[in-house]
Design a protein around this motif. Structure first.
Motif, short mmCIF file in Angstrom:
data_model
loop_
_atom_site.label_atom_id
_atom_site.label_comp_id
_atom_site.label_asym_id
_atom_site.label_seq_id
_atom_site.Cartn_x
_atom_site.Cartn_y
_atom_site.Cartn_z
N THR A 71 0.82 -1.22 0.00
CA THR A 71 0.00 0.00 0.00
C THR A 71 0.85 1.27 0.00
O THR A 71 0.52 2.23 -0.68
CB THR A 71 -0.92 0.03 1.24
N LYS A 72 1.92 1.26 0.77
CA LYS A 72 2.71 2.49 0.94
C LYS A 72 4.05 2.41 0.24
O LYS A 72 4.96 3.17 0.55
CB LYS A 72 2.95 2.75 2.44
N LEU A 73 4.21 1.47 -0.68
CA LEU A 73 5.53 1.27 -1.29
C LEU A 73 5.73 2.06 -2.56
O LEU A 73 4.90 2.02 -3.48
CB LEU A 73 5.73 -0.22 -1.63
N ILE A 245 -0.13 21.79 2.55
CA ILE A 245 0.23 21.73 1.12
C ILE A 245 -0.83 22.46 0.28
O ILE A 245 -0.51 23.21 -0.65
CB ILE A 245 0.38 20.25 0.66
N ASP A 246 -2.07 22.28 0.67
CA ASP A 246 -3.18 22.95 0.00
C ASP A 246 -3.01 24.47 0.08
O ASP A 246 -3.15 25.20 -0.92
CB ASP A 246 -4.49 22.49 0.68
N GLU A 247 -2.66 24.95 1.28
CA GLU A 247 -2.53 26.41 1.48
C GLU A 247 -1.39 27.00 0.63
O GLU A 247 -1.36 28.20 0.39
CB GLU A 247 -2.29 26.72 2.96
N HIS A 265 -7.42 16.01 -2.08
CA HIS A 265 -6.73 16.09 -0.78
C HIS A 265 -5.24 16.21 -1.09
O HIS A 265 -4.67 15.32 -1.73
CB HIS A 265 -7.03 14.83 0.05
N ALA A 266 -4.63 17.30 -0.62
CA ALA A 266 -3.27 17.62 -1.08
C ALA A 266 -2.18 16.74 -0.49
O ALA A 266 -1.03 16.84 -0.90
CB ALA A 266 -2.98 19.09 -0.79
N ASN A 267 -2.52 15.85 0.47
CA ASN A 267 -1.50 14.92 0.97
C ASN A 267 -1.49 13.60 0.20
O ASN A 267 -0.93 12.61 0.63
CB ASN A 267 -1.71 14.68 2.48
N PHE A 268 -2.15 13.58 -0.94
CA PHE A 268 -2.14 12.39 -1.80
C PHE A 268 -1.49 12.75 -3.13
O PHE A 268 -1.67 13.87 -3.63
CB PHE A 268 -3.57 11.92 -2.11
N1 EPU Z 1 -7.61 19.93 4.49
C1 EPU Z 1 -7.51 20.95 3.57
N2 EPU Z 1 -6.95 20.66 2.35
C2 EPU Z 1 -6.50 19.41 2.02
C3 EPU Z 1 -6.62 18.38 2.97
C4 EPU Z 1 -7.18 18.67 4.22
O1 EPU Z 1 -7.88 22.08 3.84
O2 EPU Z 1 -6.02 19.25 0.90
C5 EPU Z 1 -8.24 20.22 5.79
C6 EPU Z 1 -9.58 19.52 5.95
O3 EPU Z 1 -10.60 20.29 5.37
C7 EPU Z 1 -9.72 19.39 7.45
C8 EPU Z 1 -8.28 19.24 7.92
O4 EPU Z 1 -7.45 19.70 6.85
O5 EPU Z 1 -10.24 20.57 8.00
C9 EPU Z 1 -7.94 17.79 8.25
O6 EPU Z 1 -8.15 16.98 7.10
P1 EPU Z 1 -8.47 15.41 7.20
O7 EPU Z 1 -9.64 15.20 8.08
O8 EPU Z 1 -8.50 14.87 5.82
O9 EPU Z 1 -7.26 14.84 8.02
P2 EPU Z 1 -5.74 14.73 7.65
O10 EPU Z 1 -4.97 15.06 8.87
O11 EPU Z 1 -5.39 15.48 6.42
C10 EPU Z 1 -5.59 12.28 8.48
C11 EPU Z 1 -4.79 11.06 8.11
C12 EPU Z 1 -5.48 10.28 7.01
C13 EPU Z 1 -6.88 9.91 7.47
C14 EPU Z 1 -7.62 11.20 7.76
C15 EPU Z 1 -9.04 11.00 8.25
C16 EPU Z 1 -2.40 11.46 8.37
C17 EPU Z 1 -1.14 11.83 7.67
N3 EPU Z 1 -3.49 11.47 7.60
O12 EPU Z 1 -5.57 13.18 7.35
O13 EPU Z 1 -4.72 9.07 6.85
O14 EPU Z 1 -7.55 9.16 6.49
O15 EPU Z 1 -6.92 11.91 8.81
O16 EPU Z 1 -9.06 10.33 9.46
O17 EPU Z 1 -2.37 11.16 9.56
C18 EPU Z 1 -3.08 7.85 5.60
O18 EPU Z 1 -2.44 7.75 6.64
O19 EPU Z 1 -2.72 7.28 4.53
C19 EPU Z 1 -4.28 8.67 5.59
C20 EPU Z 1 -4.89 8.97 4.47
#
Ligand code: EPU
Length: 310
Positions: A71-73, A245-247, A265-268
């Protein structure tokens, strides 16, 4: 030529040892669909098979990687002089009803979504924390996979590992230390199974929690794209790496045609076709550098790179 000759010799040895080996590209089995072709993949089902394979590779000095679900490779392209041991067929499932809780012993290859499905049927309290995570037990335990509402370590009692040291193996039941997306399990320890305990909850309540959470995930993450899940861990202050990253205006950003930062979602990072290792590697580094320059934050990667020296 050298590679093909070595592969032939290894395949012949494996046949003699009665170990089933398959020639597959990493791009066909990783979640992001990237990666080259190792000597071959082997899929042990039992500890005896695994020990036989480990004995073979260590005694013949054959470089190898142990993987779970991929998954993460992020794996390099081309011919890869490695044997890959996949634990995806370690599918042990044992369950004990303790009255007010369930204890499960699950093999490294059991998918988290299978655990969630059982949890909905039987009522595993809190299992929604694992909903939608695409990995299997082995990798999930090693990296303490989770979401904002919890991690797999919330349920872990103990972990069974096979420790490889100086060509010898030792079976151990350990209680690792866990932190956010981190465990103390070492690189020479192969996770074979984990024992998890879930308190009981009404199945209908668990189902509602899982659907609520999955709905949110579908709305906020690129669930149908080829990705690694999140690329970076969130920084220690708890801010969302995706939000940072989005900001910086990087949603949808691309350096090349076939890979981009997700517009959802900008962390993908999405592999939009047949992106190669270098395209994604460079994009990850670009995003990381930009965050460091603009926000003075050093993002840590969740993605695991498999290169020749790893
Ligand atoms: N947000 C933005 N822009 C973006 C992404 C997020 O403004 O591009 C904002 C959202 O609107 C929200 C806040 O940032 O207000 C948090 O976003 P989110 O709920 O998606 O949580 P995240 O911290 O970005 C974490 C985990 C995810 C998990 C989600 C939901 C990490 C690195 N990421 O994301 O895990 O699915 O919470 O529980 O811990 C993973 O580890 O592969 C993963 C996807």
């Amino acid at each position: 030529m050298l590679f093909d000759g070595e592969r032939r010799a290894i395949m012949s040895d494996l046949r003699q040892l009665k170990i089933d080996a398959k020639i597959i590209k990493f791009s066909d089995i990783t979640y992001v669909g990237i990666g080259g072709e190792p000597y071959s993949f082997v899929f042990p089902r039992t500890l005896q098979d695994l020990e036989k394979i480990v004995g073979y590779v260590t005694s013949h000095d054959i470089p190898f990687w142990v993987i779970g679900n991929g998954t993460k490779l992020l794996v390099r392209d081309g011919k890869i002089p490695r044997l890959v041991i996949s634990l995806s067929r370690f599918d042990l499932q044992e369950e004990k009803d303790n009255g007010d809780s369930f204890t499960l012993r699950l093999g490294a290859g059991v998918s988290l979504q299978f655990v969630v499905a059982c949890g909905i049927k039987k009522g595993f309290k809190g299992v929604e924390a694992l909903a939608g995570i695409p990995g299997c037990i082995g990798g999930a335990v090693k990296m303490n996979a989770g979401t904002r509402i919890g991690s797999i370590s919330d349920f872990i009692q103990s972990v069974q590992v096979l420790t490889i040291s100086n060509g010898r193996t030792k079976l151990e039941e350990i209680k690792p230390e866990f932190k956010y997306r981190w465990s103390s399990i070492k690189d020479n320890q192969i996770v074979l199974s984990a024992t998890l305990t879930f308190k009981k909850e009404k199945p209908v309540k668990v189902r509602d929690e899982v659907s609520k959470y999955l709905k949110k995930r579908f709305e906020t993450q690129p669930v149908s794209a080829k990705t690694f899940g999140c690329i970076f861990k969130n920084p220690e202050n708890g801010e969302s790496a995706g939000k940072i990253i989005d900001e910086l205006g990087l949603k949808g950003f691309r350096l090349t045609k076939r890979a981009r930062v997700s517009p959802i979602h900008a962390n993908f990072i999405e592999n939009e076709g047949d992106a190669c290792f270098a395209e994604v590697d460079e994009l990850i580094k670009y995003v990381k550098d930009k965050v460091k320059q603009e926000r003075k934050i050093e993002l840590e990667e969740e993605v695991v790179r498999l290169l020749d020296d790893s």
